[in-house]
Design a protein around this motif. Structure first.
Motif, PDB file in Angstrom:
ATOM      1  N   LEU A  65       0.835  -1.213   0.000  1.00 21.64           N
ATOM      2  CA  LEU A  65       0.000   0.000   0.000  1.00 21.64           C
ATOM      3  C   LEU A  65       0.866   1.258   0.000  1.00 21.64           C
ATOM      4  CD1 LEU A  65      -2.746  -1.238   2.490  1.00 21.64           C
ATOM      5  CD2 LEU A  65      -3.073  -0.779   0.048  1.00 21.64           C
ATOM      6  N   HIS A  66       1.999   1.231   0.696  1.00 24.97           N
ATOM      7  CA  HIS A  66       2.934   2.365   0.693  1.00 24.97           C
ATOM      8  C   HIS A  66       3.446   2.661  -0.715  1.00 24.97           C
ATOM      9  CE1 HIS A  66       4.177   3.650   4.842  1.00 24.97           C
ATOM     10  NE2 HIS A  66       3.366   2.651   5.130  1.00 24.97           N
ATOM     11  N   ARG A  67       3.550   1.619  -1.532  1.00 26.68           N
ATOM     12  CA  ARG A  67       4.163   1.770  -2.858  1.00 26.68           C
ATOM     13  C   ARG A  67       3.163   2.219  -3.924  1.00 26.68           C
ATOM     14  NH1 ARG A  67       9.090  -0.871  -3.564  1.00 26.68           N
ATOM     15  NH2 ARG A  67       9.920  -1.626  -1.585  1.00 26.68           N
ATOM     16  N   ILE A  68       1.882   2.215  -3.598  1.00 27.22           N
ATOM     17  CA  ILE A  68       0.868   2.570  -4.602  1.00 27.22           C
ATOM     18  C   ILE A  68       0.733   4.092  -4.679  1.00 27.22           C
ATOM     19  CG2 ILE A  68      -1.594   2.385  -5.198  1.00 27.22           C
ATOM     20  CD1 ILE A  68      -0.103  -0.315  -5.404  1.00 27.22           C
ATOM     21  N   ASP A  69       0.699   4.608  -5.896  1.00 30.33           N
ATOM     22  CA  ASP A  69       0.409   6.031  -6.106  1.00 30.33           C
ATOM     23  C   ASP A  69      -1.064   6.129  -6.505  1.00 30.33           C
ATOM     24  OD1 ASP A  69       0.011   8.579  -6.980  1.00 30.33           O
ATOM     25  OD2 ASP A  69       1.708   8.626  -8.380  1.00 30.33           O
ATOM     26  N   PRO A  70      -1.942   6.586  -5.575  1.00 30.29           N
ATOM     27  CA  PRO A  70      -3.386   6.575  -5.856  1.00 30.29           C
ATOM     28  C   PRO A  70      -3.769   7.455  -7.049  1.00 30.29           C
ATOM     29  CG  PRO A  70      -2.955   6.976  -3.519  1.00 30.29           C
ATOM     30  CD  PRO A  70      -1.648   7.096  -4.226  1.00 30.29           C
ATOM     31  N   SER A  71      -2.939   8.450  -7.370  1.00 34.85           N
ATOM     32  CA  SER A  71      -3.292   9.352  -8.473  1.00 34.85           C
ATOM     33  C   SER A  71      -3.090   8.681  -9.838  1.00 34.85           C
ATOM     34  CB  SER A  71      -2.460  10.630  -8.392  1.00 34.85           C
ATOM     35  OG  SER A  71      -1.099  10.327  -8.671  1.00 34.85           O
ATOM     36  N   GLN A  72      -2.283   7.613  -9.878  1.00 31.66           N
ATOM     37  CA  GLN A  72      -2.074   6.863 -11.131  1.00 31.66           C
ATOM     38  C   GLN A  72      -3.144   5.775 -11.224  1.00 31.66           C
ATOM     39  OE1 GLN A  72       0.642   7.372 -13.409  1.00 31.66           O
ATOM     40  NE2 GLN A  72       0.749   9.254 -12.213  1.00 31.66           N
ATOM     41  N   LYS A  73      -4.072   5.928 -12.159  1.00 35.95           N
ATOM     42  CA  LYS A  73      -5.209   4.986 -12.240  1.00 35.95           C
ATOM     43  C   LYS A  73      -4.826   3.739 -13.036  1.00 35.95           C
ATOM     44  CE  LYS A  73      -8.357   7.964 -10.454  1.00 35.95           C
ATOM     45  NZ  LYS A  73      -7.588   8.655  -9.425  1.00 35.95           N
ATOM     46  N   LEU A  94      -7.114  -5.380   2.607  1.00 41.30           N
ATOM     47  CA  LEU A  94      -6.462  -4.173   2.087  1.00 41.30           C
ATOM     48  C   LEU A  94      -7.429  -2.993   2.144  1.00 41.30           C
ATOM     49  CD1 LEU A  94      -4.564  -5.648  -1.002  1.00 41.30           C
ATOM     50  CD2 LEU A  94      -3.615  -5.128   1.249  1.00 41.30           C
ATOM     51  N   PHE A  95      -8.691  -3.254   1.806  1.00 43.02           N
ATOM     52  CA  PHE A  95      -9.719  -2.214   1.863  1.00 43.02           C
ATOM     53  C   PHE A  95      -9.858  -1.678   3.294  1.00 43.02           C
ATOM     54  CE2 PHE A  95     -14.285  -1.254   2.605  1.00 43.02           C
ATOM     55  CZ  PHE A  95     -14.405  -0.132   1.793  1.00 43.02           C
ATOM     56  N   ARG A  96      -9.841  -2.610   4.266  1.00 46.34           N
ATOM     57  CA  ARG A  96      -9.989  -2.181   5.671  1.00 46.34           C
ATOM     58  C   ARG A  96      -8.784  -1.371   6.141  1.00 46.34           C
ATOM     59  NH1 ARG A  96     -12.020  -8.084   7.521  1.00 46.34           N
ATOM     60  NH2 ARG A  96     -14.261  -7.793   7.281  1.00 46.34           N
ATOM     61  N   TYR A  97      -7.581  -1.800   5.733  1.00 44.01           N
ATOM     62  CA  TYR A  97      -6.376  -1.069   6.161  1.00 44.01           C
ATOM     63  C   TYR A  97      -6.412   0.383   5.688  1.00 44.01           C
ATOM     64  CZ  TYR A  97      -4.217  -5.781   6.730  1.00 44.01           C
ATOM     65  OH  TYR A  97      -3.935  -7.076   7.075  1.00 44.01           O
ATOM     66  N   THR A  98      -7.043   0.623   4.515  1.00 45.06           N
ATOM     67  CA  THR A  98      -6.946   1.949   3.882  1.00 45.06           C
ATOM     68  C   THR A  98      -8.116   2.860   4.230  1.00 45.06           C
ATOM     69  OG1 THR A  98      -8.005   1.027   1.911  1.00 45.06           O
ATOM     70  CG2 THR A  98      -5.612   1.114   1.903  1.00 45.06           C
ATOM     71  N   LYS A  99      -8.817   2.559   5.300  1.00 47.84           N
ATOM     72  CA  LYS A  99      -9.996   3.359   5.670  1.00 47.84           C
ATOM     73  C   LYS A  99      -9.676   4.849   5.787  1.00 47.84           C
ATOM     74  CE  LYS A  99     -13.751   3.650   9.010  1.00 47.84           C
ATOM     75  NZ  LYS A  99     -14.410   3.035  10.166  1.00 47.84           N
ATOM     76  N   TYR A 100      -8.482   5.180   6.310  1.00 49.56           N
ATOM     77  CA  TYR A 100      -8.146   6.593   6.558  1.00 49.56           C
ATOM     78  C   TYR A 100      -7.109   7.147   5.579  1.00 49.56           C
ATOM     79  CZ  TYR A 100     -10.732   5.705  10.796  1.00 49.56           C
ATOM     80  OH  TYR A 100     -11.738   5.362  11.675  1.00 49.56           O
ATOM     81  N   THR A 101      -6.801   6.388   4.538  1.00 47.32           N
ATOM     82  CA  THR A 101      -5.804   6.882   3.570  1.00 47.32           C
ATOM     83  C   THR A 101      -6.538   7.360   2.318  1.00 47.32           C
ATOM     84  OG1 THR A 101      -5.572   4.800   2.353  1.00 47.32           O
ATOM     85  CG2 THR A 101      -4.209   5.065   4.332  1.00 47.32           C
ATOM     86  N   GLU A 102      -5.763   7.912   1.389  1.00 48.87           N
ATOM     87  CA  GLU A 102      -6.336   8.191   0.071  1.00 48.87           C
ATOM     88  C   GLU A 102      -6.842   6.877  -0.496  1.00 48.87           C
ATOM     89  OE1 GLU A 102      -4.742  10.807  -3.311  1.00 48.87           O
ATOM     90  OE2 GLU A 102      -3.121  10.744  -1.827  1.00 48.87           O
ATOM     91  N   LYS A 103      -7.899   6.934  -1.289  1.00 48.55           N
ATOM     92  CA  LYS A 103      -8.527   5.696  -1.773  1.00 48.55           C
ATOM     93  C   LYS A 103      -7.584   4.888  -2.675  1.00 48.55           C
ATOM     94  CE  LYS A 103     -12.073   5.003   0.369  1.00 48.55           C
ATOM     95  NZ  LYS A 103     -11.164   4.895   1.494  1.00 48.55           N
ATOM     96  N   ARG A 123     -12.721  -2.309 -15.244  1.00 49.90           N
ATOM     97  CA  ARG A 123     -12.748  -1.054 -16.020  1.00 49.90           C
ATOM     98  C   ARG A 123     -12.708   0.151 -15.092  1.00 49.90           C
ATOM     99  NH1 ARG A 123     -16.886  -3.626 -19.793  1.00 49.90           N
ATOM    100  NH2 ARG A 123     -15.562  -4.478 -21.450  1.00 49.90           N
ATOM    101  N   ARG A 124     -13.118  -0.050 -13.854  1.00 50.26           N
ATOM    102  CA  ARG A 124     -13.025   1.046 -12.875  1.00 50.26           C
ATOM    103  C   ARG A 124     -11.561   1.204 -12.483  1.00 50.26           C
ATOM    104  NH1 ARG A 124     -17.570  -1.876 -10.296  1.00 50.26           N
ATOM    105  NH2 ARG A 124     -16.082  -2.693  -8.789  1.00 50.26           N
ATOM    106  N   PRO A 125     -11.189   2.378 -11.921  1.00 49.17           N
ATOM    107  CA  PRO A 125      -9.787   2.525 -11.486  1.00 49.17           C
ATOM    108  C   PRO A 125      -9.416   1.397 -10.516  1.00 49.17           C
ATOM    109  CG  PRO A 125     -10.960   4.605 -11.314  1.00 49.17           C
ATOM    110  CD  PRO A 125     -11.985   3.572 -11.655  1.00 49.17           C
ATOM    111  N   THR A 126      -8.333   0.707 -10.799  1.00 47.05           N
ATOM    112  CA  THR A 126      -7.885  -0.416  -9.967  1.00 47.05           C
ATOM    113  C   THR A 126      -6.377  -0.292  -9.777  1.00 47.05           C
ATOM    114  OG1 THR A 126      -9.599  -1.801 -10.990  1.00 47.05           O
ATOM    115  CG2 THR A 126      -7.884  -2.943  -9.760  1.00 47.05           C
ATOM    116  N   HIS A 127      -5.945  -0.269  -8.523  1.00 49.39           N
ATOM    117  CA  HIS A 127      -4.506  -0.141  -8.229  1.00 49.39           C
ATOM    118  C   HIS A 127      -3.850  -1.494  -7.951  1.00 49.39           C
ATOM    119  CE1 HIS A 127      -6.182   3.881  -6.950  1.00 49.39           C
ATOM    120  NE2 HIS A 127      -5.264   4.239  -7.818  1.00 49.39           N
TER     121      HIS A 127
END
Length: 374
Positions: A65-73, A94-103, A123-127
């Motif tokens: 999760l640290h390595r993901i750039d949420p702005s890159q779809k 992973l969804f639960r861990y990111t409750k308070y982070t950028e999506k 087809r939706r944004p997927t990281h």
């Protein structure tokens, strides 16, 4: 062993720590202490050996999760799992861990359900894609998923994927993802096929981390009881009386044996049901839902059907029939004593099978105590 006592000290971002706290994940496990600081600070290949139920999902999930750039779809992380259940479980965590982070969006894809629905979801944004190997190859062939931006690949329960016959698929996937910077492989056991994958697809400098040489969790009390084959059902009934409301899994070697035992238990008004290879996925889901909601006390399972299950708070595992492969004993007994709790693994064996127990003691470096009655 590191002395780091919480996730903040391991270097995990405060917003992720907040999400963990809400899930009551406060103290890192041994594998998390070893793996997280390394993966947060270094681009590296990694081989991590730790038994089931030791917190591997957070060990690799938090650094990913640290390595993901949420702005890159685009898909930046790929997690390969042996089963539908495990892939769904990992995506949910992973969804639960990111409750308070950028999506950060993770999508689980697996064989069984209509592939079209999964293609639409992708087809939706997927990281991050969490996939079973066969389904991932189908999606790649249909050009439904673009893996060209994947920087991190994780193989979760690699030995399970191997014993389910996914060696060819794993070689194929790792073969076309040569641009990835990190490949992290986690496995409870290290059979020859896993060593082949490591040698072929991971860098020679890959870090190897093994938490304790014991493949089997120390919080499990291993017991065996010698009896005749025809007395096993009576002994199981006695054992269940001692367990009262406690829940567990009873393992059989064959589909026929699980079906027969489930029927016998139901006839005695025990809240039990079986999972085995003949069930349709929706029937299996129904049984698993009932067990997770605690409407069932007992799950009767074959080794193959129990793959990838993640069920907390199991008090015991009972081996109604010993497994036919020694690594299955590790996977079976690892279903209990999760998250630091104590658990019991009880084997019912005939006098001829005692040599099998002695073999497990030597091979798996565990001690069994013999019980005369339950």
């Amino acid at each position: 062993m590191s002395s780091l006592e919480n996730f903040k000290e391991l270097g995990v971002h405060k917003d992720l720590v907040k999400g963990l706290k809400e899930l009551n994940i406060i103290t890192p496990t041994a594998i998390q202490k070893e793996v997280i600081p390394l993966l947060l600070t270094t681009d590296t290949d990694l081989v991590g050996q730790a038994q089931t139920g030791t917190g591997k999902t957070a060990a690799y999930g938090l650094p990913l999760l640290h390595r993901i750039d949420p702005s890159q779809k685009v898909v930046q992380g790929l997690i390969l799992c042996p089963t539908r259940e495990l892939s769904q479980q990992v995506a949910k965590q992973l969804f639960r861990y990111t409750k308070y982070t950028e999506k950060i969006f993770a999508e689980a894809v697996f064989g069984g359900p209509q592939i079209d629905r999964q293609i639409n979801a992708l087809r939706r944004p997927t990281h991050i894609v969490v996939a079973t190997p066969g389904r991932l190859i189908d999606l790649v062939k249909r050009k439904a998923v673009d893996l060209s931006h994947v920087k991190t690949i994780i193989l979760d329960e690699a030995d399970e994927m191997l014993s389910m016959g996914f060696k060819k698929e794993l070689d194929e996937i790792l073969g076309f993802l040569t641009s990835a910077e990190n490949t992290w492989l986690f496995s409870a056991t290290m059979p020859h096929g896993i060593k082949q994958i490591v040698n072929q697809h991971l860098s020679p400098e890959a870090h190897k981390i093994q938490v304790s040489s014991d493949v089997v969790n120390k919080n499990i009390d291993h017991q065996y009881l010698i009896c005749e084959e025809q007395d096993k059902f009576h002994i199981l009934m006695q054992f269940l009386r001692t367990q009262k409301e406690k829940r567990g899994i009873v393992f059989c070697r064959t589909k026929a044996a699980t079906k027969k035992l489930a029927k016998q238990l139901q006839a005695k008004n025990i809240a039990a049901d079986a999972i085995h290879g003949d069930l349709l996925q929706k029937e299996r889901d129904k049984v698993m839902r009932a067990f997770k909601k605690e409407n069932l006390q007992l799950l009767i399972a074959t080794d193959l059907a129990a793959r990838g299950l993640d069920i907390s708070d199991l008090a015991f595992v009972l081996h109604y029939q010993l497994p036919d492969k020694d690594e299955y004993y590790t996977h079976r007994s690892g279903r209990t004593a999760r998250a630091g709790k104590k658990g019991l693994s009880l084997a019912l064996c005939t006098s001829a099978e005692v040599k099998q127990i002695r073999f497990y003691e030597k091979k798996l470096n565990i001690g069994f105590s013999q019980v005369r009655e339950v």
